[in-house]
Design an enzyme around this catalytic site. Sequence first.
Site, PDB file in Angstrom:
ATOM      1  N   LYS A 122       0.819  -1.221   0.000  1.00  0.00           N
ATOM      2  CA  LYS A 122       0.000   0.000   0.000  1.00  0.00           C
ATOM      3  C   LYS A 122       0.851   1.269   0.000  1.00  0.00           C
ATOM      4  O   LYS A 122       0.362   2.341  -0.379  1.00  0.00           O
ATOM      5  CB  LYS A 122      -0.989  -0.002   1.177  1.00  0.00           C
ATOM      6  CG  LYS A 122      -0.362  -0.152   2.559  1.00  0.00           C
ATOM      7  CD  LYS A 122       0.102   1.156   3.175  1.00  0.00           C
ATOM      8  CE  LYS A 122       1.004   0.877   4.353  1.00  0.00           C
ATOM      9  NZ  LYS A 122       1.527   2.081   5.001  1.00  0.00           N
ATOM     10  N   SER A 139       1.236  10.509   6.514  1.00  0.00           N
ATOM     11  CA  SER A 139       1.940   9.419   5.847  1.00  0.00           C
ATOM     12  C   SER A 139       3.122   9.946   5.049  1.00  0.00           C
ATOM     13  O   SER A 139       2.985  10.829   4.205  1.00  0.00           O
ATOM     14  CB  SER A 139       0.991   8.671   4.910  1.00  0.00           C
ATOM     15  OG  SER A 139       1.716   7.911   3.962  1.00  0.00           O
ATOM     16  N   ASP A 199      -5.234  -0.314   6.001  1.00  0.00           N
ATOM     17  CA  ASP A 199      -3.971   0.429   5.947  1.00  0.00           C
ATOM     18  C   ASP A 199      -3.901   1.293   4.689  1.00  0.00           C
ATOM     19  O   ASP A 199      -3.383   2.411   4.700  1.00  0.00           O
ATOM     20  CB  ASP A 199      -2.807  -0.560   5.985  1.00  0.00           C
ATOM     21  CG  ASP A 199      -1.521   0.068   6.492  1.00  0.00           C
ATOM     22  OD1 ASP A 199      -1.519   1.281   6.776  1.00  0.00           O
ATOM     23  OD2 ASP A 199      -0.513  -0.655   6.605  1.00  0.00           O
TER      24      ASP A 199
END
Length: 310
Positions: A168, A231, A221
């Site tokens: 991801k 992030s 996630d």
Amino acid sequence: MPNDQPQTVTILGAGAWGTVLANLAFSNGHRVRLWSRDGSSTLEEVLQDAQIILSAISMKGVGDVVAQVKSFAVSPQTIFVTATKGLDPKTTLTPSQIWQTAFPHHPVVVLSGPNLSQEIQQELPAATVVASSVSTAAEYVQLVFSSSRFRVYTNADPVGVELGGTLKNVIAIASGVCDGLHLGTNAKAGLVTRGLTEMVRIGNFWGAKTETFYGLSGLGDLLATCNSPLSRNYQVGYQLAHGKTLTEILASLPGTAEGVNTCRVLVQKAQQQNIPIPITAQVYRLLAGEITPQQALDELMLRDIKPEYN
């Protein structure tokens, strides 16, 4: 194995994630030792009599630390936990595979989920997954880290759980680009959904179960990382869309954006095995400076039309 007695938990890596995990175990009454290369304690000291050894170091340091740990005596009952998200560029192994190869007779547990460390540090509610082929080991780790603010689920597919957290990161870079170019909600939804399809395709090749990617360590996630400025991988994409170079971005980033290295490994693997990974391929070209963010978008939108579930 599991009981309500305090356990000795050694955390390798004193970055944001390692510190958060150390605090969670400490809050549950366990004896916690936090180790870093720059700390005052030696690795041999912190490993002594540890029931759990949890690695939260960046991918590039895993091989070296595993080799060091192997040189010391570790109790046969010790459980290894890996909370690193990445792939080794030389071997394409996951962190858990590196630990398991070095310690074939020990249970290895993967800890992964939608866990932005800054939010957990603020005691905001979160959930994660611990996965192992040894169910009792996963349940043991579940008890050590679970709390009213941090819900821990068990899973029997460690490869899928680990790859969900790893793959991801590449989609998160693409997601940051999408937001940086102000492409809108429709585009973002399409990107993330097709990104999940790509993750499943790669994961199946590695032997992961499809359903794992629709759980916390995959879809969960993915949603957290693709939608949060916290992030680091999202920030790489967002800043690329604003004209910064990768070198500039990485120099100013606090911590490691594992998606950059993961992307390179995936492209190499996909070419060898003929796995179609269109989003990852465009992210790779963007990171390499071969194309602009807008060109990457155009390439994805102009691909041959096809059925959704092919």
